[in-house]
Design a protein around this motif. Structure first.
Motif, PDB file in Angstrom:
ATOM      1  N   LEU A   1       0.857  -1.182   0.000  1.00  0.00           N
ATOM      2  CA  LEU A   1       0.000   0.000   0.000  1.00  0.00           C
ATOM      3  C   LEU A   1       0.898   1.238   0.000  1.00  0.00           C
ATOM      4  O   LEU A   1       1.707   1.420   0.905  1.00  0.00           O
ATOM      5  N   VAL A   2       0.767   2.071  -1.029  1.00  0.00           N
ATOM      6  CA  VAL A   2       1.633   3.254  -1.140  1.00  0.00           C
ATOM      7  C   VAL A   2       0.848   4.558  -1.021  1.00  0.00           C
ATOM      8  O   VAL A   2       1.441   5.629  -0.939  1.00  0.00           O
ATOM      9  N   GLY A   3      -0.467   4.468  -0.996  1.00  0.00           N
ATOM     10  CA  GLY A   3      -1.291   5.657  -0.842  1.00  0.00           C
ATOM     11  C   GLY A   3      -2.719   5.266  -0.536  1.00  0.00           C
ATOM     12  O   GLY A   3      -3.143   4.149  -0.840  1.00  0.00           O
ATOM     13  N   PHE A   4      -3.435   6.180   0.091  1.00  0.00           N
ATOM     14  CA  PHE A   4      -4.844   5.921   0.364  1.00  0.00           C
ATOM     15  C   PHE A   4      -5.573   7.246   0.575  1.00  0.00           C
ATOM     16  O   PHE A   4      -4.967   8.274   0.889  1.00  0.00           O
ATOM     17  N   ALA A   5      -6.869   7.188   0.369  1.00  0.00           N
ATOM     18  CA  ALA A   5      -7.742   8.339   0.595  1.00  0.00           C
ATOM     19  C   ALA A   5      -9.059   7.820   1.142  1.00  0.00           C
ATOM     20  O   ALA A   5      -9.459   6.686   0.861  1.00  0.00           O
ATOM     21  N   SER A   6      -9.720   8.661   1.933  1.00  0.00           N
ATOM     22  CA  SER A   6     -11.039   8.279   2.432  1.00  0.00           C
ATOM     23  C   SER A   6     -12.001   9.448   2.287  1.00  0.00           C
ATOM     24  O   SER A   6     -11.646  10.603   2.536  1.00  0.00           O
ATOM     25  N   LEU A   7     -13.181   9.115   1.856  1.00  0.00           N
ATOM     26  CA  LEU A   7     -14.245  10.082   1.626  1.00  0.00           C
ATOM     27  C   LEU A   7     -15.441   9.660   2.476  1.00  0.00           C
ATOM     28  O   LEU A   7     -15.941   8.539   2.341  1.00  0.00           O
ATOM     29  N   GLU A   8     -15.865  10.544   3.355  1.00  0.00           N
ATOM     30  CA  GLU A   8     -16.984  10.235   4.240  1.00  0.00           C
ATOM     31  C   GLU A   8     -18.299  10.301   3.461  1.00  0.00           C
ATOM     32  O   GLU A   8     -18.348  10.850   2.362  1.00  0.00           O
ATOM     33  N   SER A   9     -19.363   9.759   4.044  1.00  0.00           N
ATOM     34  CA  SER A   9     -20.654   9.739   3.348  1.00  0.00           C
ATOM     35  C   SER A   9     -21.666  10.712   3.938  1.00  0.00           C
ATOM     36  O   SER A   9     -22.743  10.884   3.384  1.00  0.00           O
ATOM     37  N   GLN A  10     -21.334  11.356   5.057  1.00  0.00           N
ATOM     38  CA  GLN A  10     -22.276  12.263   5.704  1.00  0.00           C
ATOM     39  C   GLN A  10     -22.153  13.666   5.109  1.00  0.00           C
ATOM     40  O   GLN A  10     -21.053  14.196   4.969  1.00  0.00           O
ATOM     41  N   PHE A  11     -23.293  14.255   4.809  1.00  0.00           N
ATOM     42  CA  PHE A  11     -23.334  15.613   4.273  1.00  0.00           C
ATOM     43  C   PHE A  11     -23.453  16.616   5.405  1.00  0.00           C
ATOM     44  O   PHE A  11     -24.033  16.323   6.447  1.00  0.00           O
ATOM     45  N   PHE A  12     -22.913  17.820   5.192  1.00  0.00           N
ATOM     46  CA  PHE A  12     -23.046  18.893   6.169  1.00  0.00           C
ATOM     47  C   PHE A  12     -22.917  20.228   5.449  1.00  0.00           C
ATOM     48  O   PHE A  12     -22.654  20.282   4.255  1.00  0.00           O
ATOM     49  N   GLY A  13     -23.101  21.289   6.194  1.00  0.00           N
ATOM     50  CA  GLY A  13     -23.064  22.641   5.638  1.00  0.00           C
ATOM     51  C   GLY A  13     -24.454  23.230   5.626  1.00  0.00           C
ATOM     52  O   GLY A  13     -25.456  22.525   5.829  1.00  0.00           O
ATOM     53  N   SER A  14     -24.551  24.525   5.378  1.00  0.00           N
ATOM     54  CA  SER A  14     -25.838  25.221   5.433  1.00  0.00           C
ATOM     55  C   SER A  14     -26.843  24.675   4.421  1.00  0.00           C
ATOM     56  O   SER A  14     -28.047  24.761   4.626  1.00  0.00           O
ATOM     57  N   LYS A  15     -26.338  24.102   3.325  1.00  0.00           N
ATOM     58  CA  LYS A  15     -27.206  23.511   2.292  1.00  0.00           C
ATOM     59  C   LYS A  15     -26.891  22.038   2.073  1.00  0.00           C
ATOM     60  O   LYS A  15     -27.171  21.504   1.003  1.00  0.00           O
ATOM     61  N   ASN A  16     -26.266  21.412   3.090  1.00  0.00           N
ATOM     62  CA  ASN A  16     -25.816  20.021   2.944  1.00  0.00           C
ATOM     63  C   ASN A  16     -25.001  19.837   1.669  1.00  0.00           C
ATOM     64  O   ASN A  16     -25.116  18.823   0.983  1.00  0.00           O
ATOM     65  N   GLN A  17     -24.157  20.809   1.388  1.00  0.00           N
ATOM     66  CA  GLN A  17     -23.387  20.799   0.152  1.00  0.00           C
ATOM     67  C   GLN A  17     -22.030  20.113   0.271  1.00  0.00           C
ATOM     68  O   GLN A  17     -21.414  19.775  -0.728  1.00  0.00           O
ATOM     69  N   TYR A  18     -21.576  19.895   1.505  1.00  0.00           N
ATOM     70  CA  TYR A  18     -20.233  19.359   1.716  1.00  0.00           C
ATOM     71  C   TYR A  18     -20.233  17.876   2.045  1.00  0.00           C
ATOM     72  O   TYR A  18     -21.122  17.366   2.718  1.00  0.00           O
ATOM     73  N   ILE A  19     -19.154  17.224   1.588  1.00  0.00           N
ATOM     74  CA  ILE A  19     -18.811  15.874   2.010  1.00  0.00           C
ATOM     75  C   ILE A  19     -17.311  15.926   2.305  1.00  0.00           C
ATOM     76  O   ILE A  19     -16.562  16.632   1.626  1.00  0.00           O
ATOM     77  N   GLN A  20     -16.861  15.217   3.321  1.00  0.00           N
ATOM     78  CA  GLN A  20     -15.475  15.368   3.778  1.00  0.00           C
ATOM     79  C   GLN A  20     -14.502  14.375   3.150  1.00  0.00           C
ATOM     80  O   GLN A  20     -14.742  13.168   3.152  1.00  0.00           O
ATOM     81  N   LEU A  21     -13.389  14.902   2.652  1.00  0.00           N
ATOM     82  CA  LEU A  21     -12.229  14.094   2.302  1.00  0.00           C
ATOM     83  C   LEU A  21     -11.417  14.013   3.595  1.00  0.00           C
ATOM     84  O   LEU A  21     -10.788  14.981   4.003  1.00  0.00           O
ATOM     85  N   SER A  22     -11.487  12.880   4.284  1.00  0.00           N
ATOM     86  CA  SER A  22     -10.910  12.778   5.621  1.00  0.00           C
ATOM     87  C   SER A  22      -9.455  12.326   5.626  1.00  0.00           C
ATOM     88  O   SER A  22      -8.751  12.552   6.612  1.00  0.00           O
ATOM     89  N   ASN A  23      -9.004  11.701   4.571  1.00  0.00           N
ATOM     90  CA  ASN A  23      -7.602  11.272   4.453  1.00  0.00           C
ATOM     91  C   ASN A  23      -7.163  11.335   3.002  1.00  0.00           C
ATOM     92  O   ASN A  23      -7.953  11.024   2.101  1.00  0.00           O
ATOM     93  N   LEU A  24      -5.912  11.691   2.818  1.00  0.00           N
ATOM     94  CA  LEU A  24      -5.239  11.539   1.529  1.00  0.00           C
ATOM     95  C   LEU A  24      -3.751  11.552   1.863  1.00  0.00           C
ATOM     96  O   LEU A  24      -3.195  12.600   2.198  1.00  0.00           O
ATOM     97  N   HIS A  25      -3.151  10.378   1.821  1.00  0.00           N
ATOM     98  CA  HIS A  25      -1.753  10.229   2.219  1.00  0.00           C
ATOM     99  C   HIS A  25      -1.011   9.337   1.235  1.00  0.00           C
ATOM    100  O   HIS A  25      -1.559   8.327   0.788  1.00  0.00           O
ATOM    101  N   ILE A  26       0.219   9.720   0.960  1.00  0.00           N
ATOM    102  CA  ILE A  26       1.104   8.939   0.099  1.00  0.00           C
ATOM    103  C   ILE A  26       2.349   8.611   0.922  1.00  0.00           C
ATOM    104  O   ILE A  26       2.914   9.492   1.568  1.00  0.00           O
ATOM    105  N   THR A  27       2.788   7.351   0.870  1.00  0.00           N
ATOM    106  CA  THR A  27       3.989   6.974   1.604  1.00  0.00           C
ATOM    107  C   THR A  27       5.202   7.723   1.053  1.00  0.00           C
ATOM    108  O   THR A  27       5.237   8.107  -0.127  1.00  0.00           O
ATOM    109  N   ARG A  28       6.147   7.969   1.887  1.00  0.00           N
ATOM    110  CA  ARG A  28       7.283   8.869   1.632  1.00  0.00           C
ATOM    111  C   ARG A  28       7.965   8.667   0.269  1.00  0.00           C
ATOM    112  O   ARG A  28       8.170   9.620  -0.477  1.00  0.00           O
TER     113      ARG A  28
END
Length: 177
Positions: free
Chosen positions: A78-105
């Protein structure tokens, strides 16, 4: 490189054993009196065994809650990974969070992060999100990456995410797919 969606059973105790999060930071963005500026600071980012467990647990939680975890493999490593949450938020429920994005050194600056980010944009669009929210490290290199991807300082601050990491820069990416 093989990019794939990870399943719960893929998040094993040894998943991140060879993952090297080490980075030396020399400058980072700071906010004072409502303005951001680049400040000379020195610190290292590195994950110890406890942080690795925390990251693994958060990836599991993302999948359990219906989010997406993407992994990038060089053969079996595994040399990289990203995670995208499924819960919406914001004044218009417009956002979804990219909670991780990492690449090994040893695999940074090869375009892996860009590909992962774009895959997350596609997935967020499938979820129906209008914007991706990122609470990103304030270090200069991380901010350069997200600016190149088209991210800007967010219009709405998610107070909970900001309080978890007060030095992070709160960013957003508008989905135009």
């Amino acid at each position: 490189m093989e990019y794939k969606s990870l399943l719960l059973e893929d998040i094993t105790p040894s998943l991140l054993d060879d993952f090297d999060r080490y980075e030396e930071v020399y400058r980072a963005w700071r906010k004072e009196k409502g303005e951001y500026y680049l400040k000379d600071v020195y610190y290292t980012e590195s994950w110890d065994s406890e942080e690795l467990k925390t990251v693994q647990n958060s990836l599991k939680e993302t999948i359990i809650k219906g989010g997406t975890v993407l992994g990038v493999y060089d053969k079996t490593k595994l040399v990289g990974f990203a995670s995208l949450e499924s819960q919406f938020f914001g004044s218009k429920n417009q956002y979804i969070q990219l909670s991780n994005l990492h690449i090994t050194r040893d695999y940074r600056s090869l375009g892996i992060g860009k590909t992962l980010f774009n895959l997350c944009v596609e997935k967020a669009s499938e979820y129906g999100a209008k914007k991706i929210y990122i609470s990103a490290s304030s270090c200069e290199n991380t901010q350069i990456f997200y600016k190149r991807m088209g991210c800007v300082f967010t219009k709405e601050i998610n107070k909970k995410l900001h309080e978890l990491e007060p030095y992070d820069c709160q960013l957003e990416f508008e989905i135009k797919l």
